[in-house]
Design a protein around this motif. Structure first.
Motif, PDB file in Angstrom:
ATOM      1  N   GLU A  96      32.996 -27.829  61.526  1.00  0.00           N
ATOM      2  CA  GLU A  96      32.015 -28.743  60.935  1.00  0.00           C
ATOM      3  C   GLU A  96      30.743 -28.807  61.768  1.00  0.00           C
ATOM      4  OE1 GLU A  96      33.768 -32.568  60.301  1.00  0.00           O
ATOM      5  OE2 GLU A  96      35.340 -31.746  59.025  1.00  0.00           O
ATOM      6  N   ARG A  97      30.882 -28.841  63.080  1.00  0.00           N
ATOM      7  CA  ARG A  97      29.717 -28.896  63.969  1.00  0.00           C
ATOM      8  C   ARG A  97      28.893 -27.627  63.838  1.00  0.00           C
ATOM      9  NH1 ARG A  97      28.337 -27.165  68.927  1.00  0.00           N
ATOM     10  NH2 ARG A  97      30.377 -26.298  69.376  1.00  0.00           N
ATOM     11  N   LYS A  98      29.568 -26.487  63.780  1.00  0.00           N
ATOM     12  CA  LYS A  98      28.867 -25.212  63.633  1.00  0.00           C
ATOM     13  C   LYS A  98      28.154 -25.131  62.286  1.00  0.00           C
ATOM     14  CE  LYS A  98      29.678 -23.027  67.438  1.00  0.00           C
ATOM     15  NZ  LYS A  98      28.579 -22.633  68.311  1.00  0.00           N
ATOM     16  N   GLU A  99      28.787 -25.644  61.220  1.00  0.00           N
ATOM     17  CA  GLU A  99      28.145 -25.649  59.907  1.00  0.00           C
ATOM     18  C   GLU A  99      26.910 -26.539  59.910  1.00  0.00           C
ATOM     19  OE1 GLU A  99      31.010 -26.693  56.912  1.00  0.00           O
ATOM     20  OE2 GLU A  99      31.769 -24.638  56.791  1.00  0.00           O
ATOM     21  N   ARG A 100      27.011 -27.717  60.539  1.00  0.00           N
ATOM     22  CA  ARG A 100      25.849 -28.610  60.625  1.00  0.00           C
ATOM     23  C   ARG A 100      24.726 -27.961  61.421  1.00  0.00           C
ATOM     24  NH1 ARG A 100      29.737 -32.481  61.908  1.00  0.00           N
ATOM     25  NH2 ARG A 100      29.003 -32.482  64.053  1.00  0.00           N
ATOM     26  N   GLN A 101      25.086 -27.264  62.493  1.00  0.00           N
ATOM     27  CA  GLN A 101      24.102 -26.585  63.318  1.00  0.00           C
ATOM     28  C   GLN A 101      23.413 -25.481  62.511  1.00  0.00           C
ATOM     29  OE1 GLN A 101      25.817 -24.403  66.585  1.00  0.00           O
ATOM     30  NE2 GLN A 101      23.980 -24.649  67.830  1.00  0.00           N
ATOM     31  N   LEU A 102      24.178 -24.705  61.763  1.00  0.00           N
ATOM     32  CA  LEU A 102      23.612 -23.651  60.933  1.00  0.00           C
ATOM     33  C   LEU A 102      22.689 -24.243  59.869  1.00  0.00           C
ATOM     34  CD1 LEU A 102      23.452 -20.700  59.931  1.00  0.00           C
ATOM     35  CD2 LEU A 102      25.463 -21.210  58.526  1.00  0.00           C
ATOM     36  N   CYS A 103      23.117 -25.317  59.226  1.00  0.00           N
ATOM     37  CA  CYS A 103      22.297 -25.953  58.194  1.00  0.00           C
ATOM     38  C   CYS A 103      20.969 -26.434  58.757  1.00  0.00           C
ATOM     39  CB  CYS A 103      23.050 -27.109  57.540  1.00  0.00           C
ATOM     40  SG  CYS A 103      24.409 -26.564  56.493  1.00  0.00           S
ATOM     41  N   ARG A 104      20.999 -26.997  59.962  1.00  0.00           N
ATOM     42  CA  ARG A 104      19.774 -27.447  60.608  1.00  0.00           C
ATOM     43  C   ARG A 104      18.838 -26.272  60.893  1.00  0.00           C
ATOM     44  NH1 ARG A 104      22.481 -30.603  63.751  1.00  0.00           N
ATOM     45  NH2 ARG A 104      22.613 -29.093  65.424  1.00  0.00           N
ATOM     46  N   GLN A 105      19.396 -25.160  61.376  1.00  0.00           N
ATOM     47  CA  GLN A 105      18.591 -23.975  61.659  1.00  0.00           C
ATOM     48  C   GLN A 105      17.985 -23.408  60.383  1.00  0.00           C
ATOM     49  OE1 GLN A 105      21.524 -21.529  63.591  1.00  0.00           O
ATOM     50  NE2 GLN A 105      20.934 -22.190  65.638  1.00  0.00           N
ATOM     51  N   VAL A 106      18.768 -23.374  59.326  1.00  0.00           N
ATOM     52  CA  VAL A 106      18.274 -22.857  58.050  1.00  0.00           C
ATOM     53  C   VAL A 106      17.190 -23.776  57.498  1.00  0.00           C
ATOM     54  CG1 VAL A 106      18.920 -22.378  55.649  1.00  0.00           C
ATOM     55  CG2 VAL A 106      20.351 -21.551  57.522  1.00  0.00           C
ATOM     56  N   GLN A 107      17.364 -25.080  57.629  1.00  0.00           N
ATOM     57  CA  GLN A 107      16.348 -26.016  57.154  1.00  0.00           C
ATOM     58  C   GLN A 107      15.016 -25.785  57.861  1.00  0.00           C
ATOM     59  OE1 GLN A 107      17.466 -30.140  57.492  1.00  0.00           O
ATOM     60  NE2 GLN A 107      15.646 -30.856  56.432  1.00  0.00           N
ATOM     61  N   GLU A 108      15.055 -25.608  59.166  1.00  0.00           N
ATOM     62  CA  GLU A 108      13.834 -25.341  59.920  1.00  0.00           C
ATOM     63  C   GLU A 108      13.212 -24.013  59.524  1.00  0.00           C
ATOM     64  OE1 GLU A 108      14.827 -25.620  64.056  1.00  0.00           O
ATOM     65  OE2 GLU A 108      15.371 -27.733  63.902  1.00  0.00           O
ATOM     66  N   ALA A 109      14.034 -22.980  59.368  1.00  0.00           N
ATOM     67  CA  ALA A 109      13.521 -21.653  59.022  1.00  0.00           C
ATOM     68  C   ALA A 109      12.889 -21.646  57.630  1.00  0.00           C
ATOM     69  CB  ALA A 109      14.645 -20.614  59.102  1.00  0.00           C
ATOM     70  N   VAL A 110      13.536 -22.289  56.664  1.00  0.00           N
ATOM     71  CA  VAL A 110      12.992 -22.332  55.297  1.00  0.00           C
ATOM     72  C   VAL A 110      11.705 -23.151  55.270  1.00  0.00           C
ATOM     73  CG1 VAL A 110      13.425 -23.148  52.944  1.00  0.00           C
ATOM     74  CG2 VAL A 110      15.193 -21.890  54.164  1.00  0.00           C
ATOM     75  N   SER A 111      11.671 -24.256  56.001  1.00  0.00           N
ATOM     76  CA  SER A 111      10.459 -25.077  56.053  1.00  0.00           C
ATOM     77  C   SER A 111       9.285 -24.281  56.610  1.00  0.00           C
ATOM     78  CB  SER A 111      10.691 -26.316  56.918  1.00  0.00           C
ATOM     79  OG  SER A 111      11.622 -27.167  56.334  1.00  0.00           O
ATOM     80  N   GLU A 112       9.518 -23.557  57.698  1.00  0.00           N
ATOM     81  CA  GLU A 112       8.461 -22.742  58.297  1.00  0.00           C
ATOM     82  C   GLU A 112       8.039 -21.610  57.366  1.00  0.00           C
ATOM     83  OE1 GLU A 112       9.521 -21.428  62.208  1.00  0.00           O
ATOM     84  OE2 GLU A 112       9.925 -23.473  62.890  1.00  0.00           O
ATOM     85  N   ALA A 113       9.001 -20.991  56.703  1.00  0.00           N
ATOM     86  CA  ALA A 113       8.678 -19.886  55.793  1.00  0.00           C
ATOM     87  C   ALA A 113       7.872 -20.386  54.605  1.00  0.00           C
ATOM     88  CB  ALA A 113       9.961 -19.199  55.324  1.00  0.00           C
ATOM     89  N   LEU A 114       8.224 -21.539  54.072  1.00  0.00           N
ATOM     90  CA  LEU A 114       7.480 -22.097  52.941  1.00  0.00           C
ATOM     91  C   LEU A 114       6.052 -22.456  53.336  1.00  0.00           C
ATOM     92  CD1 LEU A 114      10.148 -24.363  51.211  1.00  0.00           C
ATOM     93  CD2 LEU A 114       9.129 -22.271  50.301  1.00  0.00           C
ATOM     94  N   ALA A 115       5.855 -22.858  54.584  1.00  0.00           N
ATOM     95  CA  ALA A 115       4.515 -23.199  55.058  1.00  0.00           C
ATOM     96  C   ALA A 115       3.618 -21.964  55.131  1.00  0.00           C
ATOM     97  CB  ALA A 115       4.591 -23.871  56.418  1.00  0.00           C
ATOM     98  N   GLY A 116       4.224 -20.791  55.244  1.00  0.00           N
ATOM     99  CA  GLY A 116       3.449 -19.561  55.345  1.00  0.00           C
ATOM    100  C   GLY A 116       3.192 -18.873  54.015  1.00  0.00           C
ATOM    101  N   ILE A 117       3.740 -19.393  52.933  1.00  0.00           N
ATOM    102  CA  ILE A 117       3.566 -18.777  51.620  1.00  0.00           C
ATOM    103  C   ILE A 117       2.281 -19.288  50.993  1.00  0.00           C
ATOM    104  CG2 ILE A 117       4.506 -18.646  49.276  1.00  0.00           C
ATOM    105  CD1 ILE A 117       7.274 -18.729  50.481  1.00  0.00           C
ATOM    106  N   GLU A 118       1.511 -18.389  50.419  1.00  0.00           N
ATOM    107  CA  GLU A 118       0.260 -18.772  49.776  1.00  0.00           C
ATOM    108  C   GLU A 118       0.518 -19.121  48.316  1.00  0.00           C
ATOM    109  OE1 GLU A 118      -3.001 -16.149  50.462  1.00  0.00           O
ATOM    110  OE2 GLU A 118      -2.447 -15.859  52.544  1.00  0.00           O
ATOM    111  N   ASP A 119       1.133 -20.267  48.123  1.00  0.00           N
ATOM    112  CA  ASP A 119       1.422 -20.790  46.793  1.00  0.00           C
ATOM    113  C   ASP A 119       1.164 -22.291  46.866  1.00  0.00           C
ATOM    114  OD1 ASP A 119       2.749 -22.015  44.574  1.00  0.00           O
ATOM    115  OD2 ASP A 119       3.983 -20.225  44.333  1.00  0.00           O
TER     116      ASP A 119
END
Length: 127
Positions: free
Chosen positions: A29-52
């Protein structure tokens, strides 16, 4: 003088299995929460770089296993003035790019599949 190491262990195997099984569940469960947090940060940063214009204003509210860490549900908040269907369609168009960004941000053998759930825009304000 040597100690008899076998004393007191007759009933401990059953207890140890239940104890260590629970510890293993907590670790997963801890590893899943950690992965979810990392994915949330990565998707947020990626969306900030999209020209839409629409996706620039999308807010990543949460990421959760769906049903496990092999597939993750990215829950986003649609911006005002955009329909959730429009946001979902635009996210599907850039899903491959977002998954590639997640792959570069995390260290895993397999990159999880991303699914998107779009929440309607907040209608808060002064009435």
């Amino acid at each position: 003088m040597t100690r008899d190491r076998s004393r007191g262990r007759a009933g401990s195997a059953r207890d140890a299995d239940s104890f260590f099984g629970a510890a293993e569940d907590r670790k997963v469960e801890r590893k899943e929460r950690q992965l979810c947090r990392q994915v949330q940060e990565a998707v947020s940063e990626a969306l900030a770089g999209i020209e839409d214009d629409v996706l620039l204003e999308v807010w990543v509210a949460d990421v959760e296993p769906a049903p496990d860490a092999g597939r993750l549900a990215v829950i986003v908040q649609a911006p005002r003035g955009a329909s959730p269907d429009e946001v979902a369609a635009r996210l599907e168009n850039v899903a491959g790019y977002l998954r590639a960004e997640v792959a570069s941000a995390i260290t895993r053998k397999r990159v999880p599949t991303l699914t998107f759930r779009v929440l309607p825009p907040e209608t808060g304000g002064i009435s």
